[in-house]
Enzyme design. Structure first.
Site, mmCIF file in Angstrom:
data_model
loop_
_atom_site.group_PDB
_atom_site.id
_atom_site.type_symbol
_atom_site.label_atom_id
_atom_site.label_comp_id
_atom_site.label_asym_id
_atom_site.label_seq_id
_atom_site.Cartn_x
_atom_site.Cartn_y
_atom_site.Cartn_z
ATOM 1 N N GLY A 6 0.866 -1.170 0.000
ATOM 2 C CA GLY A 6 0.000 0.000 0.000
ATOM 3 C C GLY A 6 0.900 1.216 0.000
ATOM 4 O O GLY A 6 1.863 1.272 0.741
ATOM 5 N N ASP A 43 0.432 -5.662 -12.497
ATOM 6 C CA ASP A 43 1.423 -5.979 -13.537
ATOM 7 C C ASP A 43 2.672 -6.606 -12.928
ATOM 8 O O ASP A 43 2.936 -6.535 -11.737
ATOM 9 C CB ASP A 43 1.776 -4.716 -14.330
ATOM 10 C CG ASP A 43 2.468 -3.700 -13.442
ATOM 11 O OD1 ASP A 43 1.968 -2.590 -13.319
ATOM 12 O OD2 ASP A 43 3.501 -4.057 -12.842
ATOM 13 N N TYR A 132 -15.803 -3.227 -4.931
ATOM 14 C CA TYR A 132 -14.983 -3.295 -3.711
ATOM 15 C C TYR A 132 -15.458 -4.461 -2.836
ATOM 16 O O TYR A 132 -14.662 -5.316 -2.438
ATOM 17 C CB TYR A 132 -15.120 -1.974 -2.962
ATOM 18 C CG TYR A 132 -14.493 -1.896 -1.614
ATOM 19 C CD1 TYR A 132 -15.267 -1.652 -0.493
ATOM 20 C CD2 TYR A 132 -13.116 -2.022 -1.437
ATOM 21 C CE1 TYR A 132 -14.695 -1.540 0.766
ATOM 22 C CE2 TYR A 132 -12.544 -1.918 -0.185
ATOM 23 C CZ TYR A 132 -13.339 -1.674 0.918
ATOM 24 O OH TYR A 132 -12.783 -1.571 2.161
ATOM 25 N N LYS A 136 -13.659 -8.076 -2.062
ATOM 26 C CA LYS A 136 -13.307 -8.452 -0.690
ATOM 27 C C LYS A 136 -13.889 -9.816 -0.327
ATOM 28 O O LYS A 136 -13.248 -10.619 0.344
ATOM 29 C CB LYS A 136 -13.781 -7.366 0.291
ATOM 30 C CG LYS A 136 -12.912 -6.118 0.270
ATOM 31 C CD LYS A 136 -11.469 -6.436 0.673
ATOM 32 C CE LYS A 136 -10.591 -5.210 0.730
ATOM 33 N NZ LYS A 136 -9.199 -5.532 1.145
HETATM 34 C C1 VAH Z 1 -15.121 2.587 2.586
HETATM 35 N N1 VAH Z 1 -13.788 3.191 4.531
HETATM 36 O O1 VAH Z 1 -15.922 3.415 3.003
HETATM 37 C C2 VAH Z 1 -14.009 2.148 3.545
HETATM 38 C C3 VAH Z 1 -14.422 0.938 4.311
HETATM 39 C C4 VAH Z 1 -16.048 0.270 5.955
HETATM 40 C C5 VAH Z 1 -15.882 0.911 4.686
HETATM 41 O O2 VAH Z 1 -14.067 -0.221 3.705
HETATM 42 O O3 VAH Z 1 -15.162 2.102 1.465
#
Ligand code: VAH
Length: 312
Positions: A6, A43, A132, A136
């Site tokens: 990161g 990459d 996202y 995850k």
């Molecule tokens: C978001 N802060 O808002 C991040 C988090 C709990 C949410 O993963 O996407």
């Protein structure tokens, strides 16, 4: 040695942007034992760079924070897939190849509108509606699969919204809960992109960091799961504003919900059930809303990082 992926300068997820988080890891393991790796794109270059860092530094723990968060991911799905999914696979391959122990955070965003929301348990339907969240859930499932098939020591915590002084908004849906403190101390006014009654699980960064380290250090025999919810508090924008007004009575807030982030927030859990984490490895938060607000205001005023523990 611990390698954290990161990059502080790239939107790599709230967490990896927090210099305090790096500071807390170095405080825990020693500065010379914590290395900040590259922001892991998919990459080959970064993959090779990451592998060199792992081999040359005799890394044992890989802590993978690089990810595009909820709102910014919806604005660039292709990049989010590349970083959050292909980048994760690079990290999984490197962890297996080098027999590393791997920590990857998940999030309240790994749940969706068909999940139980109040509270959301560790094990339930997960059909998130953001790239996202989908990435995850994929990370949770891939890590658990490699644990069961090849014995990879994969560990994952579902973080609430993480609140810290030195985490600039990273394109998340919970970013308002950081910005409101800066606005309260500067202009005295906050424009909130969520409805006043939008309740979300939140956590002070020091609790989040301590949970991560305690979980990483928990004996394998205590873990009934590889992925755990952790919780500390759940609040609405109006509740955090009211708590701030105990210190700064003149704070005003106008609510101007933006449809993308309001829709995301409305699909997430209202509260987390973290009873498994509390039972298996003794998780217990130290910061509630009162302690969080007090520490955030003090830390911003004094332009320093957050306290490791609430002031008594
Ligand atoms: C978001 N802060 O808002 C991040 C988090 C709990 C949410 O993963 O996407």
């Amino acid at each position: 040695r611990v390698l954290i992926t990161g990059d502080i300068n790239i939107q790599s997820g709230n967490f990896a942007q927090s210099t305090q988080h790096l500071f807390l890891f170095r405080k825990q393991y020693g500065t010379e034992n914590v290395i900040l790796g590259p922001f892991v794109y998919a990459d080959v270059l970064d993959y090779r760079h990451l592998r060199e860092l792992i081999v040359n530094n005799r890394v044992t723990w890989l802590v993978h924070y690089s990810a595009l968060l909820s709102a910014v991911g919806e604005a660039n799905v292709a990049l989010a897939r590349k970083i959050n999914i292909t980048g994760l696979h690079n990290v999984l391959d490197l962890a297996l190849e080098n027999c590393l122990r791997l920590f990857v955070p998940s999030t309240i965003g790994a749940f969706g509108p068909s999940s139980p929301r109040d509270p959301a348990p560790d094990l339930c339907v997960q059909r998130p509606r953001t790239i996202y969240g989908v990435s995850k859930v994929h990370g949770e499932l891939m890590g658990e699969y490699l644990h069961h098939k090849y014995g990879l020591d994969f560990r994952c915590l579902r973080y609430p919204g993480v609140i810290s002084v030195n985490t600039p908004p990273g394109g998340g849906t919970t970013d308002y809960a950081v910005q409101i403190f800066h606005d309260a101390l500067s202009t005295g006014h906050h424009e909130c992109y969520l409805r006043a009654d939008t309740r979300l699980p939140m956590m002070h960064i020091s609790d989040c960091h301590r949970a991560t380290v305690e979980f990483m250090q928990a004996p394998e025999c205590q873990l009934s799961l590889r992925t755990y919810n952790i919780a500390a508090m759940s609040f609405t924008p109006e509740e955090v504003a009211q708590e701030i007004r105990k210190h700064l009575p003149h704070l005003t807030v106008t609510y101007n919900p933006d449809s993308v982030r309001q829709t995301i927030a409305d699909s997430w859990p209202v509260r987390f059930d973290d009873s498994n984490a509390r039972r298996d490895w003794g998780w217990a938060p130290a910061f509630g809303l009162e302690e969080l607000v007090s520490d955030m205001l003090i830390s911003i005023r004094e332009n320093k990082t957050n306290e490791a523990f609430p002031k008594s």
